[in-house]
Design a protein around this motif. Structure first.
Motif, short mmCIF file in Angstrom:
data_model
loop_
_atom_site.label_atom_id
_atom_site.label_comp_id
_atom_site.label_asym_id
_atom_site.label_seq_id
_atom_site.Cartn_x
_atom_site.Cartn_y
_atom_site.Cartn_z
N ARG A 67 0.82 -1.22 0.00
CA ARG A 67 0.00 0.00 0.00
C ARG A 67 0.85 1.27 0.00
N ASP A 87 -5.09 3.77 0.68
CA ASP A 87 -6.04 3.04 1.50
C ASP A 87 -6.23 1.64 0.94
N GLN A 89 -8.51 0.35 -0.71
CA GLN A 89 -9.09 0.33 -2.05
C GLN A 89 -8.13 0.88 -3.11
N ALA A 93 -4.04 8.14 0.39
CA ALA A 93 -4.56 8.58 1.68
C ALA A 93 -3.63 9.57 2.38
N TYR A 130 -4.09 6.08 10.01
CA TYR A 130 -4.89 6.50 8.86
C TYR A 130 -5.60 5.37 8.12
N THR A 131 -5.44 4.14 8.54
CA THR A 131 -6.05 3.01 7.83
C THR A 131 -7.55 3.12 7.73
N HIS A 132 -8.19 3.61 8.74
CA HIS A 132 -9.66 3.61 8.77
C HIS A 132 -10.28 4.92 8.31
N SER A 134 -11.10 7.79 5.30
CA SER A 134 -11.23 7.88 3.85
C SER A 134 -10.15 8.84 3.34
N PRO A 135 -9.83 8.77 2.05
CA PRO A 135 -8.81 9.69 1.52
C PRO A 135 -9.15 11.16 1.76
N SER A 138 -8.16 12.12 5.19
CA SER A 138 -6.74 12.00 5.47
C SER A 138 -5.96 13.27 5.15
#
Length: 150
Positions: A67, A87, A89, A93, A130-132, A134-135, A138
């Motif tokens: 990632r 992220d 997806q 991010a 920052y994993t959870h 959304s871009p 972030s």
């Protein structure tokens, strides 16, 4: 570019972390290059990062490492890690640039250099923090922060 006398390299000047972050932000947002060129550069940064496991990506699984599109640089007493975290997806991010000059143990280019260890800790913190998000969440708008907004 200015050729360095007696050397086959070119001196391109110095880049600050702020300039580097701006470049990577523009790259990741698609405003720097064409879509095809952006994808090519990010693919190279991601593939080259897969084999490099020290620094920002050291304390991560293979899936987590994938990632990150990163560029690591080490010369003399300098240790730099810069890149983009995506992220789950695949959307950008976080853009980061960790530049460290005057690193202790300058002859140690391995994972036990204190700066490399610090970059590994920062990379793990970026991923866990920052994993959870959304871009859109972030990226922090510094104008809103300066104005007292959120």
């Amino acid at each position: 570019m200015t050729p360095i006398p007696g050397d086959s390299k070119f001196y391109l000047g110095y880049t600050t972390p702020r300039e580097n972050n701006d470049l990577l932000y523009r790259l990741s947002s698609g405003t720097l290059l064409s879509k095809e060129s952006t994808q090519a550069v990010l693919r190279i940064m991601t593939w080259s990062a897969v084999g490099y496991t020290d620094g920002i990506r050291r304390n991560m699984s293979s899936d987590e490492r994938s990632r990150f599109a990163t560029k690591h640089g080490a010369s003399d007493d300098k240790r730099h890690d810069t890149g983009i975290m995506f992220d789950a997806q695949g959307a950008p991010a976080v853009v980061f640039s960790f530049f460290a000059d005057q690193a202790p143990d300058a002859d140690n280019y391995g994972a036990t250099n204190p700066i490399v260890e610090a970059h590994a800790t920062l990379g793990r913190a970026l991923l866990d923090t920052y994993t959870h998000l959304s871009p859109l969440q972030s990226f922090i708008d510094p104008k809103k922060i300066a104005a007292g907004g959120h």
